[in-house]
Design an enzyme around this catalytic site. Structure first.
Site, PDB file in Angstrom:
ATOM      1  N   CYS A 441      -7.952 -66.293  16.089  1.00 30.70           N
ATOM      2  CA  CYS A 441      -7.594 -64.907  16.389  1.00 30.70           C
ATOM      3  C   CYS A 441      -8.277 -63.940  15.418  1.00 30.70           C
ATOM      4  CB  CYS A 441      -6.082 -64.739  16.417  1.00 30.70           C
ATOM      5  SG  CYS A 441      -5.554 -63.241  17.287  1.00 30.70           S
ATOM      6  N   HIS A 544      -3.952 -69.150  19.721  1.00 31.83           N
ATOM      7  CA  HIS A 544      -2.910 -69.661  18.829  1.00 31.83           C
ATOM      8  C   HIS A 544      -2.320 -70.932  19.432  1.00 31.83           C
ATOM      9  CE1 HIS A 544      -2.827 -66.168  16.218  1.00 31.83           C
ATOM     10  NE2 HIS A 544      -2.757 -65.379  17.264  1.00 31.83           N
TER      11      HIS A 544
END
Length: 607
Positions: A441, A544
């Protein structure tokens, strides 16, 4: 509608099947569900207890009941198919289904009750207590939902319908046997952006940024209370029990009248309350006594039990003090629970405070400890392998590491500039191509060539030269927050399964070979995701939870060497399976050391 009726006709012909574990989607709602009617024979029932009418894309009215679990209750499915057979009903169009619906509702529907778990302090063990109670009730055949009206956390997950909620509520939903947690279980999520400002997520979507004063003076008395009421009522309509979690302490007298996370939430939901105290901190009896006495008398009456939690040593040593506490407060101590040695995610970064290393494996992964680190539970599955983690706060912490991980962050630009100021950026460039480096991310965004900042994250408009490990460019403009669940497979390694979720601001122009193909994008079709340069030991993804499945975890670790030797391979299950086993273990610790009969009486079970 015709499609639904056709499916119901097939279900009627098949007869009662119970819990269909042979189905590839089982369980699609909750473990132990009845699968006889995958398509509800009562649709549209038009009963607002179970659904509501929405306006479709073409302006037409559509009955929406995807959150209703009534037909999947084991007793309901069996009853409906038996009554249909008894009455000779073979077609979904038969109007007598309406009579069966009314009869089934009268026989089996009871509006749910709420129980609230509050803590004498932060980190009292509220979250694990809620999880344990959810699993205990689920194992007894009840339909249970967790609920936290307001959570402050940078650890969040994405639900099936693309909503963002706190990670801990998804864990509690798993404990309750639920397949698809939703935003009703955490309608207000606060994500800190800087010291006194948080992004407020409402119903899973960004709502506004508030400082502390604005939140309590504008949001809480405005939409806040009604949001709590709406969602707790929604859950009580659909579940036998709603197990609520408070936030911090319920006795914060400076904000008591505007606190919608504790006793006001209990009042709104008409919930009895259990107080949990962390014994390990010391002063447990004083914490319990002080908390109760600081709460106004009217609210104090709701507190029906106390749990002394996280006891090291023999729990019976606490009993004399517990008896005295009961005399002083006239509230029973219903549990003296020992420390539970379980593998479960931590709720927020407070758990990392003062921690330099974690794990006992030989290979050492340096994890950049960003000031605004987010979704750090991405790391947890690594501890299933022969791995240790060192949390990097300066360039010296990277000496001797076997790999580097750049995790998620709430503010990519600010945390990248922090890396530059501390000297970590320069050290990472020294390590590039020598040890494997993976970014997730915000960490992935930093690994690109340029961060185009329009001022939203960094304060001023500018282009920032980033690490340059990939040829990607990320722009932070007026984009909507990306909130997605991902399911797909790897394009590298063993081509195995990957699952995860995306939560990020910013759009990345990817100019690298992808690592994954994401296959659950129904609108646009399969999409490439991530970046990889195997020869340069460089990997990045927006996903994630990417380490949860073994495929990517093993792929990345295959490049990690310690003293010239690869990471020792361990035969372990998916991380999700490990979590479920540990939830069982947690529930047993509570059940063995808590008066469950008294707890059930407090909740009105069986009435």
């Amino acid at each position: 509608m015709d499609c639904i009726k056709k499916k119901v006709n097939e279900e009627l012909a098949a007869g009662w099947i119970g819990s269909n574990k042979a189905c590839a989607y089982h369980p699609c709602h909750f473990t132990g569900q009845d699968c006889t009617f995958c398509y509800c024979p009562f649709y549209p029932c038009n009963d607002t207890t179970f659904g509501n009418e929405l306006t479709g894309k073409r302006g037409n009215k559509v009955w929406a009941c995807s959150d209703c679990l009534f037909i999947h209750r084991p007793e309901v499915g069996k009853f409906v198919i038996a009554r249909a057979k008894e009455l000779g009903i073979e077609q979904a169009e038969d109007p007598r289904f309406r009579d069966i619906f009314i009869e089934a509702k009268q026989k089996f529907y009871r509006r749910g009750r709420a129980l609230m778990v509050v803590g004498a302090t932060s980190d009292a063990g509220k979250s694990v207590t809620v999880a344990a109670i959810c699993r205990i009730l689920h194992d007894r055949g009840y339909l249970v939902a967790p609920f936290k009206s307001q959570n402050m956390s940078l650890n969040s997950k994405v639900t099936r319908n693309g909503s963002e909620i706190a990670m801990i509520q998804t864990l509690q939903a798993t404990a309750a046997g639920l397949k698809n947690p939703d935003h009703h279980m955490n309608p207000i999520l606060l994500k800190p952006k800087k010291d006194t400002v948080s992004q407020v997520i409402v119903c899973g979507k960004p709502y506004a940024d508030y400082d502390v004063e604005g939140y309590y003076s504008e949001f809480v008395p405005g939409p806040g209370r009604e949001i709590v009421r709406e969602h707790i009522e929604f859950l009580k309509d659909r579940y036998d029990y709603v197990i609520m979690e408070g936030a911090g302490s319920p006795a914060e007298i400076n904000i008591y009248d505007v606190d919608i996370a504790n006793m006001r939430a209990a009042e709104i939901s008409d919930a009895d309350v259990i107080l949990v105290v962390n014994v390990e901190w010391g002063g447990a009896y004083a914490y319990a006594l002080g908390t109760v006495e600081l709460i106004p008398e009217e609210d104090r009456k709701r507190i029906k039990g106390i749990i002394l939690n996280n006891v090291r040593g023999n729990p019976e040593n606490m009993r004399p003090g517990a008896d005295r506490l009961e005399e002083m407060l006239s509230i029973p101590v219903i549990g003296i629970v020992p420390h539970a040695d379980v593998v479960l995610p931590n709720e927020d970064s407070v758990s990392l405070r003062g921690v330099r290393m974690k794990g006992k494996g030989k290979s050492v992964i340096g994890v950049i400890r960003f000031p605004r680190i987010a979704n750090f539970t991405d790391l947890d599955p690594l501890f299933l392998e022969d791995v240790s983690i060192v949390f990097v706060q300066g360039p010296e912490d990277l000496e001797g590491v076997d790999a580097v991980l750049l995790p998620g962050t709430k503010n990519t630009v600010a945390d990248f500039l922090w890396m530059r100021e501390t000297g970590i950026e320069a050290k990472l460039k020294e390590l590039w191509k020598k040890v494997p480096i993976v970014g997730i991310c915000g960490g992935y965004q930093m690994m690109g060539r340029v961060l185009h900042d329009n001022g939203i994250e960094g304060g001023v408009e500018r282009d920032i030269d980033a690490l340059g490990f990939f040829d990607n460019e990320t722009s932070f403009g007026e984009y909507k927050k990306v909130i997605l669940q991902d399911e797909g497979h790897m394009l590298v390694g063993d081509k195995g399964e990957v699952t995860g979720y995306e939560l990020h601001m910013g759009i990345t122009d990817v100019r690298e070979e992808p690592m994954f193909i994401i296959e659950n994008r129904y609108v646009s079709g399969p999409e490439n995701e991530g970046s990889v340069r195997e020869s340069e030991l460089t990997f990045g993804t927006y996903m994630h939870g990417v380490f949860d499945k073994p495929s990517f975890r093993r792929y990345f670790l295959s490049f990690v060497k310690h003293d010239g030797k690869p990471v020792e391979r361990r035969e372990v299950e998916d991380y999700d399976a490990i979590i479920d086993e540990n939830l069982d273990k947690l529930a047993k610790v509570f059940e063995d050391n808590m008066d469950v009969d008294t707890l059930l009486r407090i909740m009105g079970a069986g009435e």
